[in-house]
Design a protein around this motif. Structure first.
Motif, short mmCIF file in Angstrom:
data_model
loop_
_atom_site.label_atom_id
_atom_site.label_comp_id
_atom_site.label_asym_id
_atom_site.label_seq_id
_atom_site.Cartn_x
_atom_site.Cartn_y
_atom_site.Cartn_z
N PRO A 120 49.23 39.39 31.69
CA PRO A 120 48.04 40.14 31.25
C PRO A 120 47.98 41.54 31.83
N GLN A 121 48.41 41.72 33.08
CA GLN A 121 48.31 43.04 33.69
C GLN A 121 49.33 44.03 33.13
N HIS A 122 50.29 43.52 32.35
CA HIS A 122 51.31 44.40 31.79
C HIS A 122 50.98 44.87 30.38
N ASP A 446 57.87 39.92 39.90
CA ASP A 446 58.79 40.59 40.82
C ASP A 446 58.41 40.38 42.28
N LYS A 447 57.14 40.08 42.54
CA LYS A 447 56.71 39.88 43.93
C LYS A 447 55.46 38.99 43.95
N ASP A 448 55.05 38.57 45.15
CA ASP A 448 53.90 37.68 45.29
C ASP A 448 52.63 38.30 44.73
N GLU A 449 52.49 39.60 44.91
CA GLU A 449 51.28 40.27 44.43
C GLU A 449 51.12 40.16 42.90
N THR A 450 52.25 40.07 42.20
CA THR A 450 52.19 39.93 40.73
C THR A 450 51.55 38.60 40.35
N GLU A 455 45.50 37.22 36.26
CA GLU A 455 44.19 36.56 36.15
C GLU A 455 44.24 35.32 35.27
N GLU A 456 45.19 35.29 34.34
CA GLU A 456 45.29 34.12 33.45
C GLU A 456 45.90 32.91 34.16
N ILE A 457 46.94 33.13 34.96
CA ILE A 457 47.53 32.00 35.68
C ILE A 457 46.54 31.48 36.72
N GLN A 458 45.78 32.39 37.32
CA GLN A 458 44.77 31.95 38.30
C GLN A 458 43.67 31.15 37.60
N ALA A 459 43.28 31.55 36.40
CA ALA A 459 42.26 30.82 35.64
C ALA A 459 42.78 29.44 35.23
N PHE A 460 44.06 29.36 34.90
CA PHE A 460 44.70 28.08 34.54
C PHE A 460 44.63 27.11 35.71
N VAL A 461 45.05 27.56 36.88
CA VAL A 461 45.07 26.71 38.07
C VAL A 461 43.64 26.27 38.45
N LYS A 462 42.72 27.20 38.36
CA LYS A 462 41.33 26.87 38.70
C LYS A 462 40.73 25.88 37.70
N ASP A 463 41.06 26.04 36.43
CA ASP A 463 40.55 25.13 35.40
C ASP A 463 41.04 23.70 35.65
N VAL A 464 42.30 23.57 36.04
CA VAL A 464 42.86 22.26 36.36
C VAL A 464 42.06 21.60 37.47
N CYS A 465 41.80 22.34 38.54
CA CYS A 465 41.12 21.78 39.71
C CYS A 465 39.63 21.60 39.47
N GLN A 482 49.02 32.05 45.55
CA GLN A 482 49.19 33.34 46.23
C GLN A 482 50.62 33.84 46.24
N THR A 483 51.59 32.96 46.05
CA THR A 483 52.98 33.37 46.16
C THR A 483 53.81 32.86 44.99
N LYS A 484 54.96 33.48 44.81
CA LYS A 484 55.90 33.01 43.79
C LYS A 484 56.36 31.59 44.11
N GLU A 485 56.55 31.29 45.38
CA GLU A 485 56.99 29.96 45.77
C GLU A 485 55.96 28.89 45.38
N GLN A 486 54.68 29.20 45.57
CA GLN A 486 53.63 28.26 45.17
C GLN A 486 53.61 28.08 43.66
N LEU A 487 53.82 29.16 42.92
CA LEU A 487 53.85 29.07 41.46
C LEU A 487 55.02 28.21 41.00
N VAL A 488 56.17 28.40 41.61
CA VAL A 488 57.35 27.60 41.25
C VAL A 488 57.08 26.12 41.49
N GLU A 489 56.52 25.78 42.65
CA GLU A 489 56.22 24.38 42.94
C GLU A 489 55.23 23.81 41.92
N TYR A 490 54.21 24.59 41.61
CA TYR A 490 53.16 24.13 40.68
C TYR A 490 53.75 23.82 39.30
N LEU A 491 54.54 24.75 38.78
CA LEU A 491 55.11 24.56 37.45
C LEU A 491 56.17 23.46 37.45
N THR A 492 56.89 23.33 38.55
CA THR A 492 57.86 22.23 38.67
C THR A 492 57.15 20.89 38.62
#
Length: 625
Positions: A120-122, A446-450, A455-465, A482-492
């Motif tokens: 979304p930010q792009h 490209d980095k954790d800040e991305t 905002e859409e991936i954060q809304a997705f995770v929050k909606d699940v919980c 907060q991090t790419k590593e957390q996103l990878v684990e979540y999607l895995t």
């Protein structure tokens, strides 16, 4: 006058074609084309499997093509249409792909972005941002949360399969009609001859073979021949239908009055009970602890009761709750919070295919009050609901992370436990999925800040919980990443749960549960309160009657079948992604999965009791049965 060549592909599934009018508008950065009727005189356009091309002439250059608008209008009666994709060739030689892979129903329009995935930010233009916002607004009206039972994960707000959005319905509702499928299974298995004797008991164990003879396979026959053996009893907790219960015991519970003297005859390694331990029962005279040294039938019935209990936990908790219901939560949240242009939507969509549909059909026919589940199962009539409600109180996000779940049960050591194939194959598949997801995440983040700024991936995770899991504190589902590593684990976790974990606990039901004494769906007599009072007659009269046995056989056979035209892990025929790096990642993923399958095949060759449920070529992409 500039001309754009538009190519339209219609799906190949049944009833994908249409006789309705199809209109198209090209939306460019400078201006829009005229609304154009796509039609060739004397041709029957948009037939099932057709690929049709059209020229759209414009007065002036449209600029960069940003959107394609498709409209369907009734010709003589409503006729749904499935559009696979649209391509646009510009007057300047550019070739733009617009994936669709959705149904157009009634007189509605679909607006498509090109196939490049974007966060979304792009998105910088107002047109692009507005498109994302409108798509999610429409989806959130169509995909609504609803509580089926208190304490359950939330489900889709639909009472019947026919009420679901067309895009997530099965292509043919008959294919997932549980009543039809179970009846067909009973007929195919040649057990309908016993149905008229619905509540009568079997004569002895050999009597069960009369309904078993038509459905034997390598594993089920081995189970029938060896089910009484302690080896087979124990082995199933490692590699049977429910391989997630067994855990390493490091100390005895206070309410478990077993001493070394009681079990010394069963300890084969010359160690004391205390040494083997480094291995909601109230003790009392009416709760005897049964041992291998007891009378043959006492010990056998005790094991049958454990197998029956394990069957209920497997069906209701391991299978229903922890694969079906949680995958539906992920699916609903995905549709509500991620537009089709989001890379995570494109990644996850194949892994929630038909999941909401199969669960809705199950609530409609199978696990509802007076549904098919009640016909054979001892936990029917509401017991299965209570089991889910109780299990939800200990269900955590981390329990879905395969390596952590294995470690938490103390089952991670191959040296201590060398034949735990569920663990070994599961870890291999988990690593392959993690590697694939990492490749995809690296392409777009490209980095954790991305991740934090999405905002859409954060809304997705929050909606699940907050909605899907009802914000239960004890579930510990994350509300943000907060991090790419957390996103990878979540999607895995999402992909593994819907594919590998479901395969591991679903497709062995026929193998392990078709021999009914090994996994009774109901017990008709209470467990004995004294030793030495059980005989063969008591055991047979405890087991399911003829009618419930037949329904059970139909159920485990039907639930163990793959869908017609099944898509297995790594198969992505619908090209939602168009970028070359993603397609390369998919190729690498399939190579890793093929290596795992090769190892599994090599290990299984020549074995009388093979384990193949986590071989990638037998793992469907999604929970669809």
């Amino acid at each position: 006058m500039p001309s754009y060549t538009v190519t339209v592909a219609t799906g190949t599934q049944w009833f994908a074609g249409t006789d309705d009018y199809i209109y198209m508008t090209l939306v460019g950065s400078e201006r829009c084309s005229e609304r154009t009727l796509l039609d060739k005189p004397l041709y029957n356009d948009f037939e099932r499997g057709a690929v049709d091309s059209y020229d759209i002439s414009v007065g002036e250059d449209l600029g960069e093509i940003e959107l394609v608008k498709i409209e369907k209008k009734k010709y003589w009666m409503q006729d749904d249409w499935y559009c696979k994709y649209i391509t646009v060739k510009t007057p300047y030689g550019d070739y733009i792909e617009f994936p669709c892979f959705r149904w157009l129903v009634d007189d509605k329009e679909v607006i498509l972005r090109d196939g490049r995935a974007r966060l979304p930010q792009h998105d910088k233009t107002g047109v692009a941002k507005q498109h994302r916002r409108k798509e999610l607004e429409q989806r959130q009206k169509a995909y609504r949360w609803k509580e089926w039972h208190p304490g359950f994960p939330m489900s889709i707000d639909a009472k019947a399969h026919s009420e679901l959005p067309r895009d997530i319905q099965f292509d043919s509702e008959k294919g997932v009609d549980f009543v039809l499928n179970y009846s067909k299974a009973i007929e195919n298995l040649y057990v309908n001859q016993f149905m008229h004797m619905f509540q009568s008991s079997w004569g002895d164990f050999a009597d069960f073979e009369r309904i078993f003879v038509r459905i034997k396979n390598t594993i089920s026959e081995y189970v029938m021949e060896h089910w009484k053996e302690d080896f087979m009893f124990g082995y199933q907790f490692l590699n049977g239908c429910n391989p997630v219960i067994i855990r390493k015991c490091t100390e005895l519970p206070d309410n478990f009055p077993v001493t070394h003297k009681i079990v010394e005859d069963s300890l084969e390694r010359g160690l004391t009970l205390e040494e083997e331990l480094k291995l909601g029962q109230k003790p009392g005279e009416d709760n005897p602890i049964f041992l291998p040294s007891d009378d043959e039938y006492d010990w056998l019935l005790a094991k049958i009761w454990v197998r029956s209990s394990d069957f209920h936990i497997h069906q209701t908790v391991t299978h229903l709750l922890k694969t079906h219901l949680i995958s539906e939560v992920y699916g609903i949240a995905m549709f509500r919070q991620l537009p089709a242009v989001h890379p995570v939507f494109k990644l996850l969509l194949p892994h929630i295919r038909f999941t909401i549909a199969i669960n809705t059909k199950a609530r409609e026919q199978l696990i509802c009050e007076c549904g098919l589940f009640d016909k054979a199962n001892g936990t029917g009539g509401g017991g299965h609901v209570e089991l889910v409600q109780k299990s939800m109180k200990t269900f955590t996000y981390k329990s879905l992370c395969f390596p952590e779940a294995i470690k938490a049960r103390g089952m991670d050591s191959q040296e201590e436990l060398p034949y735990y194939f569920y663990r070994d194959d599961g870890c291999s598949v988990w690593e392959a999925v993690t590697s694939f997801v990492t490749d995809i995440v690296d392409i777009y983040y490209d980095k954790d800040e991305t991740v934090q700024e999405d905002e859409e991936i954060q809304a997705f995770v929050k909606d699940v919980c907050s909605f899907g899991m009802q914000d239960f504190d004890y579930c510990e589902f994350p509300k943000s990443l907060q991090t790419k590593e957390q996103l990878v684990e979540y999607l895995t976790i999402v992909i593994f749960t819907a594919s590998a974990q479901h395969a591991a606990v679903n497709f062995g039901q026929y193998d392990w549960c078709s021999w009914i004494p090994n996994s009774p769906p109901t017990m008709r007599k209470p467990p004995p309160t004294k030793k030495g009072e059980v005989d063969l007659k008591y055991i047979v009269e405890s087991l399911p009657d003829r009618g419930r046995s037949c329904w059970h056989l139909g159920a485990v056979w039907a639930l163990s079948q793959f869908q017609e035209n099944e898509l297995f892990l790594g198969m992505y025929p619908d090209e939602h992604f168009t970028e070359k790096p993603v397609k390369e990642a998919m190729v690498n993923f399939r190579k890793k999965l093929a290596e795992v399958a090769k190892v599994v095949k090599s290990r299984n060759d020549g074995k009388k009791l093979p384990y193949y449920y986590l071989s990638p070529d037998r793992i469907p992409n999604s929970v669809a049965v």
